[in-house]
Design an enzyme around this catalytic site. Structure first.
Site, PDB file in Angstrom:
ATOM      1  N   HIS A   1      37.123  40.570  58.964  1.00  0.00           N
ATOM      2  CA  HIS A   1      36.719  40.472  57.619  1.00  0.00           C
ATOM      3  C   HIS A   1      37.207  39.794  57.016  1.00  0.00           C
ATOM      4  CE1 HIS A   1      37.285  44.393  57.358  1.00  0.00           C
ATOM      5  NE2 HIS A   1      36.851  45.217  56.679  1.00  0.00           N
TER       6      HIS A   1
HETATM    7  C1  UD1 Z   1      33.130  45.605  52.537  1.00  0.00           C
HETATM    8  C2  UD1 Z   1      34.723  46.423  51.928  1.00  0.00           C
HETATM    9  C3  UD1 Z   1      35.601  46.358  52.427  1.00  0.00           C
HETATM   10  C4  UD1 Z   1      35.176  46.960  53.985  1.00  0.00           C
HETATM   11  C5  UD1 Z   1      34.146  46.439  54.569  1.00  0.00           C
HETATM   12  C6  UD1 Z   1      33.811  47.258  55.814  1.00  0.00           C
HETATM   13  C7  UD1 Z   1      34.232  45.830  49.362  1.00  0.00           C
HETATM   14  C8  UD1 Z   1      35.072  45.576  48.673  1.00  0.00           C
HETATM   15  N1  UD1 Z   1      34.824  46.005  50.413  1.00  0.00           N
HETATM   16  O1  UD1 Z   1      33.489  44.853  52.600  1.00  0.00           O
HETATM   17  O2  UD1 Z   1      36.356  47.018  51.652  1.00  0.00           O
HETATM   18  O3  UD1 Z   1      36.675  47.029  54.778  1.00  0.00           O
HETATM   19  O4  UD1 Z   1      33.240  46.788  53.628  1.00  0.00           O
HETATM   20  O5  UD1 Z   1      32.950  46.488  56.355  1.00  0.00           O
HETATM   21  O6  UD1 Z   1      33.720  47.348  49.387  1.00  0.00           O
HETATM   22  N2  UD1 Z   1      26.112  42.162  54.898  1.00  0.00           N
HETATM   23  C9  UD1 Z   1      25.181  42.087  55.630  1.00  0.00           C
HETATM   24  N3  UD1 Z   1      24.553  43.012  55.486  1.00  0.00           N
HETATM   25  C10 UD1 Z   1      24.884  44.639  54.931  1.00  0.00           C
HETATM   26  C11 UD1 Z   1      26.459  44.314  54.511  1.00  0.00           C
HETATM   27  C12 UD1 Z   1      26.607  43.375  54.081  1.00  0.00           C
HETATM   28  O7  UD1 Z   1      24.557  41.221  55.670  1.00  0.00           O
HETATM   29  O8  UD1 Z   1      24.736  45.679  55.536  1.00  0.00           O
HETATM   30  C13 UD1 Z   1      26.762  40.857  54.142  1.00  0.00           C
HETATM   31  C14 UD1 Z   1      26.887  40.031  52.443  1.00  0.00           C
HETATM   32  O9  UD1 Z   1      25.488  40.299  52.595  1.00  0.00           O
HETATM   33  C15 UD1 Z   1      27.478  40.455  51.926  1.00  0.00           C
HETATM   34  C16 UD1 Z   1      28.806  40.474  53.130  1.00  0.00           C
HETATM   35  O10 UD1 Z   1      28.263  41.074  54.854  1.00  0.00           O
HETATM   36  O11 UD1 Z   1      27.464  37.948  52.230  1.00  0.00           O
HETATM   37  C17 UD1 Z   1      29.731  41.128  52.642  1.00  0.00           C
HETATM   38  O12 UD1 Z   1      29.465  42.538  52.409  1.00  0.00           O
HETATM   39  P1  UD1 Z   1      30.256  43.468  50.565  1.00  0.00           P
HETATM   40  O13 UD1 Z   1      29.607  44.759  50.931  1.00  0.00           O
HETATM   41  O14 UD1 Z   1      29.574  42.778  49.795  1.00  0.00           O
HETATM   42  O15 UD1 Z   1      31.765  43.294  51.062  1.00  0.00           O
HETATM   43  P2  UD1 Z   1      32.394  43.249  53.037  1.00  0.00           P
HETATM   44  O16 UD1 Z   1      33.205  42.547  53.113  1.00  0.00           O
HETATM   45  O17 UD1 Z   1      31.602  44.310  53.774  1.00  0.00           O
END
Ligand code: UD1
Length: 363
Positions: free
Chosen positions: A209
């Site tokens: 991820h």
């Molecule tokens: C975040 C953390 C990372 C952790 C990871 C575990 C930061 C900078 N990164 O990364 O350290 O290892 O979580 O999962 O805080 N999304 C969904 N549904 C959700 C959550 C996210 O669809 O419930 C999608 C969002 O729309 C976005 C992407 O996933 O496009 C990334 O989400 P984001 O919270 O920005 O960071 P992660 O990559 O999940």
């Protein structure tokens, strides 16, 4: 005393669950620690959040800031605005943040600017890689934290070297491992396990991820092609993070031995780790869980903030070029993976130590 506990993203939930449990146990005996739980809403899908609250029996948050997705800056800003209001309305003596996600840093800054003490669980670890948002979150959070709880002596040393006083640093162990030990007896096979005819120790488990690995479609497809080539003829289970799913869907990549599935709830995911022949991942937390479960683990990153998972544990740092997996996969297949053990104080009692220290300092 009053404490506000922050959780925002999936890897936070298994770190706060045992702390809340330890606070409740502490409250049965002595002067009470009053706590409020604030969920920033950084992760909001049922499969990324609610399932963990349910399985780990975390109480419903007292406040959910509902910030949702956004760029790093937008997410940080939204969390800070929401958390400032929360702290103005419910001022605690201490804000406790865990891990290294955006919510960790944003809430630490907000608390400190209101002159509220901050405790950081999993403080002092460093990858040295400033292209990862998590590394910036770690450095910023630790620069303003008052009480540091560390998972290793090395992390404590890093903090001391950076000028933090010995009285503010406590080497306590790993709360994520508290959760692992508390749930080890209850791990459960996913609903599709039997139907899909998976067998213990005959499949590889993959998770990816990190933006650097998954955001570029060609890079991700190349990674997957090489993983499938290297692990053949074994099957591969890949619970796909929402960030990664968007890119895989766009690419249309599929392979007959690759089983793609939704993000797994905690008990199912750890079942998959425990029974895997080996794990291939770019996560940090999973390298710790694989270490405690003695499952061979290959990390597709060029640095780690958790070197103990390599020097003591079952993890190896492969790099981001998947061709480099080959010699490691040979060792797995020949049953020649290195012997590993469990790092000091990863004993299931870290949260009790944390709560005792907080109680002694504030009561
Ligand atoms: C975040 C953390 C990372 C952790 C990871 C575990 C930061 C900078 N990164 O990364 O350290 O290892 O979580 O999962 O805080 N999304 C969904 N549904 C959700 C959550 C996210 O669809 O419930 C999608 C969002 O729309 C976005 C992407 O996933 O496009 C990334 O989400 P984001 O919270 O920005 O960071 P992660 O990559 O999940």
């Amino acid at each position: 005393m009053k404490i506000t506990i922050v959780a925002g993203a999936r890897p936070n939930f298994m770190k706060i669950a045992p702390i809340i449990r330890a606070i409740k146990e502490h409250n049965n005996e002595g002067p009470k620690i009053e706590f409020r739980l604030v969920h920033t809403g950084q992760h909001y899908d049922k499969k990324m959040s609610d399932d963990f609250f349910e399985q780990l029996r975390i109480p419903q948050p007292d406040n959910n800031l509902g910030v949702g997705s956004g760029t790093q800056a937008a997410q940080t800003a939204a969390i800070m605005v929401g958390f400032e209001k929360e702290l103005q309305e419910n001022r605690p003596d201490l804000v406790l943040v865990v891990g290294d996600v955006t919510s960790t840093m944003a809430c630490a800054i907000t608390a400190k600017k209101l002159c509220i003490d901050v405790a950081h669980v999993e403080a002092g670890i460093r990858s040295g890689d400033l292209t990862m948002p998590e590394e910036i979150n770690r450095i910023v959070t630790d620069s303003i934290t008052d009480i540091f709880f560390t998972t290793t002596q090395e992390a404590s040393q890093t903090l001391e070297t950076s000028g933090k006083t010995a009285e503010s640093i406590y080497f306590v162990g790993n709360t994520m491992i508290d959760t692992l030990f508390q749930n080890l007896e209850n791990l459960q096979a996913p609903t599709w396990w039997k139907e899909e005819e998976f067998t213990s120790k005959e499949y590889f488990l993959v998770t990816l991820h990190r933006p650097g690995n998954v955001d570029d479609m060609n890079n991700l497809v190349n990674l997957l092609q090489n993983i499938m080539k290297g692990t053949s003829p074994s099957r591969v289970i890949f619970p796909v993070h929402p960030r990664t799913k968007k890119v895989i869907d766009q690419s249309g990549y599929a392979h007959p031995d690759l089983y793609l599935t939704d993000p797994m709830p905690y008990l199912e995911f750890l079942y998959l780790v425990k029974n895997a022949k080996a794990v291939i991942t770019d996560s940090g937390g999973i390298t710790e869980e694989a270490t405690v479960l003695s499952v061979p683990c290959m990390t597709l990153r060029s640095s780690t903030e958790r070197p103990e998972t390599i020097t003591i544990g079952s993890n190896e740092l492969v790099g981001t070029d998947p061709v480099k997996l080959v010699p490691f996969l040979v060792k797995v297949n020949e049953g020649k993976w290195k012997k590993s053990s469990i790092p000091e104080l990863w004993d299931g009692h870290t949260s009790e130590r944390i709560v005792k220290i907080i109680a002694d300092r504030y009561q």
